[in-house]
Design a protein around this motif. Structure first.
Motif, PDB file in Angstrom:
ATOM      1  N   LEU A   5      79.451 -98.143   8.378  1.00 54.20           N
ATOM      2  CA  LEU A   5      80.046 -99.340   8.980  1.00 54.20           C
ATOM      3  C   LEU A   5      81.362 -98.949   9.649  1.00 54.20           C
ATOM      4  O   LEU A   5      82.241 -98.358   9.011  1.00 54.20           O
ATOM      5  CB  LEU A   5      80.298-100.412   7.925  1.00 54.20           C
ATOM      6  N   ILE A   6      81.496 -99.291  10.931  1.00 55.75           N
ATOM      7  CA  ILE A   6      82.729 -99.057  11.677  1.00 55.75           C
ATOM      8  C   ILE A   6      83.434-100.398  11.843  1.00 55.75           C
ATOM      9  O   ILE A   6      82.887-101.326  12.450  1.00 55.75           O
ATOM     10  CB  ILE A   6      82.435 -98.446  13.068  1.00 55.75           C
ATOM     11  N   VAL A   7      84.631-100.503  11.287  1.00 52.02           N
ATOM     12  CA  VAL A   7      85.419-101.736  11.418  1.00 52.02           C
ATOM     13  C   VAL A   7      86.591-101.407  12.337  1.00 52.02           C
ATOM     14  O   VAL A   7      87.585-100.809  11.914  1.00 52.02           O
ATOM     15  CB  VAL A   7      85.914-102.249  10.050  1.00 52.02           C
ATOM     16  N   GLU A   8      86.470-101.790  13.600  1.00 57.84           N
ATOM     17  CA  GLU A   8      87.413-101.367  14.641  1.00 57.84           C
ATOM     18  C   GLU A   8      87.418-102.416  15.756  1.00 57.84           C
ATOM     19  O   GLU A   8      86.358-102.745  16.299  1.00 57.84           O
ATOM     20  CB  GLU A   8      86.986-100.001  15.178  1.00 57.84           C
ATOM     21  N   ILE A  13      86.654 -97.501  21.410  1.00 58.87           N
ATOM     22  CA  ILE A  13      86.701 -96.537  20.310  1.00 58.87           C
ATOM     23  C   ILE A  13      85.488 -96.705  19.406  1.00 58.87           C
ATOM     24  O   ILE A  13      84.843 -95.727  19.009  1.00 58.87           O
ATOM     25  CB  ILE A  13      88.003 -96.694  19.509  1.00 58.87           C
ATOM     26  N   ALA A  14      85.152 -97.946  19.069  1.00 60.19           N
ATOM     27  CA  ALA A  14      84.012 -98.201  18.189  1.00 60.19           C
ATOM     28  C   ALA A  14      82.721 -97.651  18.784  1.00 60.19           C
ATOM     29  O   ALA A  14      81.901 -97.037  18.079  1.00 60.19           O
ATOM     30  CB  ALA A  14      83.881 -99.694  17.929  1.00 60.19           C
ATOM     31  N   GLN A  15      82.544 -97.833  20.086  1.00 58.39           N
ATOM     32  CA  GLN A  15      81.318 -97.342  20.735  1.00 58.39           C
ATOM     33  C   GLN A  15      81.285 -95.822  20.781  1.00 58.39           C
ATOM     34  O   GLN A  15      80.240 -95.203  20.539  1.00 58.39           O
ATOM     35  CB  GLN A  15      81.227 -97.931  22.147  1.00 58.39           C
ATOM     36  N   ASN A  16      82.439 -95.186  21.069  1.00 58.29           N
ATOM     37  CA  ASN A  16      82.480 -93.728  21.119  1.00 58.29           C
ATOM     38  C   ASN A  16      82.209 -93.116  19.742  1.00 58.29           C
ATOM     39  O   ASN A  16      81.473 -92.131  19.610  1.00 58.29           O
ATOM     40  CB  ASN A  16      83.839 -93.258  21.631  1.00 58.29           C
ATOM     41  N   VAL A  17      82.818 -93.719  18.710  1.00 58.41           N
ATOM     42  CA  VAL A  17      82.580 -93.228  17.356  1.00 58.41           C
ATOM     43  C   VAL A  17      81.118 -93.421  16.973  1.00 58.41           C
ATOM     44  O   VAL A  17      80.476 -92.535  16.395  1.00 58.41           O
ATOM     45  CB  VAL A  17      83.513 -93.932  16.347  1.00 58.41           C
ATOM     46  N   GLY A  18      80.562 -94.586  17.312  1.00 56.06           N
ATOM     47  CA  GLY A  18      79.162 -94.869  16.997  1.00 56.06           C
ATOM     48  C   GLY A  18      78.213 -93.882  17.655  1.00 56.06           C
ATOM     49  O   GLY A  18      77.265 -93.401  17.018  1.00 56.06           O
ATOM     50  N   THR A  27      73.130 -93.814  11.040  1.00 55.07           N
ATOM     51  CA  THR A  27      72.969 -95.170  11.549  1.00 55.07           C
ATOM     52  C   THR A  27      74.299 -95.896  11.422  1.00 55.07           C
ATOM     53  O   THR A  27      74.967 -95.785  10.395  1.00 55.07           O
ATOM     54  CB  THR A  27      71.906 -95.930  10.733  1.00 55.07           C
ATOM     55  N   THR A  28      74.698 -96.631  12.473  1.00 59.51           N
ATOM     56  CA  THR A  28      75.994 -97.298  12.448  1.00 59.51           C
ATOM     57  C   THR A  28      75.870 -98.783  12.770  1.00 59.51           C
ATOM     58  O   THR A  28      74.988 -99.195  13.524  1.00 59.51           O
ATOM     59  CB  THR A  28      76.981 -96.657  13.444  1.00 59.51           C
TER      60      THR A  28
END
Length: 230
Positions: A5-8, A13-18, A27-28
């Motif tokens: 889980l990405i909480v951003e 940034i969230a898309q690049n990390v994902g 899986t994100t």
């Protein structure tokens, strides 16, 4: 496949990390604010959380504090522009497993995620000889983690050594002299009540708020660790 889980709140940034985590076969899912992230973390079966600090609705420090209470074994990597040492200490003190400062190299973040997940796997699936247990109390000799009824119990090094020795000899009455010899490495009676003091420390941490009580005193003989309900 591990689920993260990405909480951003920064969508870029969230898309690049994902994308980078997907390249590593993770899986994100993404939450863009604190309350949504907390709800998803509570209801979803995530293996790790990447958590920003400056979030709308609920900051990452408060979210980390709440999750560490409710899900003590869930790895949390904090991802934030707050790079001062006091901020890092706050995050780690609240229970974060790692702290990555923006701007960051995505390869470093992925490496830290991998490390946290390996550590979590080791904790969840230890080698049989690394775990000592009686009733719902477990001591992992490799990770140095002690839990009772799924609650992580914080022990000092000496408390850990004392509990480990009692667990190794569970069901046996251990004299004060045995404990001073094997835990404190004294070959003589030191003439102090250090054993009694540390037994009381352990009782407060592993027995006071739990049942059944596991540490028993044998007057004039010593102590025994056992589950009397069996």
């Amino acid at each position: 496949m591990k689920k993260i889980l990405i909480v951003e709140d920064d969508r870029r940034i969230a898309q690049n990390v994902g994308r980078s985590l997907a390249d590593e076969n993770y899986t994100t899912n993404v939450a863009y604010d604190g309350p949504t992230g907390l709800d998803m973390a509570r209801t979803g079966a995530f293996d790790l959380i990447i958590l920003d600090v400056n979030l709308p609705g609920m900051n990452g420090f408060d979210l980390c504090r709440t999750l560490r209470t409710e899900k003590p074994r869930l790895p949390i990597v904090m991802l934030t522009a707050m790079g001062e040492i006091d901020d890092k200490l706050t995050g780690l003190g609240l229970g974060a497993d790692d702290y990555v400062v923006k701007p960051f190299d995505i390869r470093e973040l992925v490496a830290r995620v991998n490390t946290c997940l390996r550590r979590a796997d080791l904790t969840a699936n230890p080698a049989p000889n690394d775990v000592l247990q009686v009733a719902d109390l477990t001591l992992n000799r490799e990770t140095k983690i002690v839990t009772r009824h799924d609650t992580v119990i914080d022990l000092t090094a000496k408390e850990f050594a004392l509990l480990e020795y009692l667990l190794q000899h569970q069901g046996q009455t251990i004299s004060k002299m045995d404990l001073t010899t094997h835990v404190w490495k004294f070959t003589f009676d030191p003439g102090t009540n250090v054993v009694e003091v540390y037994i009381n420390y352990l009782r407060r941490k592993i027995d006071r708020d739990f049942t059944p009580k596991l540490i028993h005193t044998k007057p004039g003989l010593g102590y025994v660790l056992r589950d009397d309900t069996k």
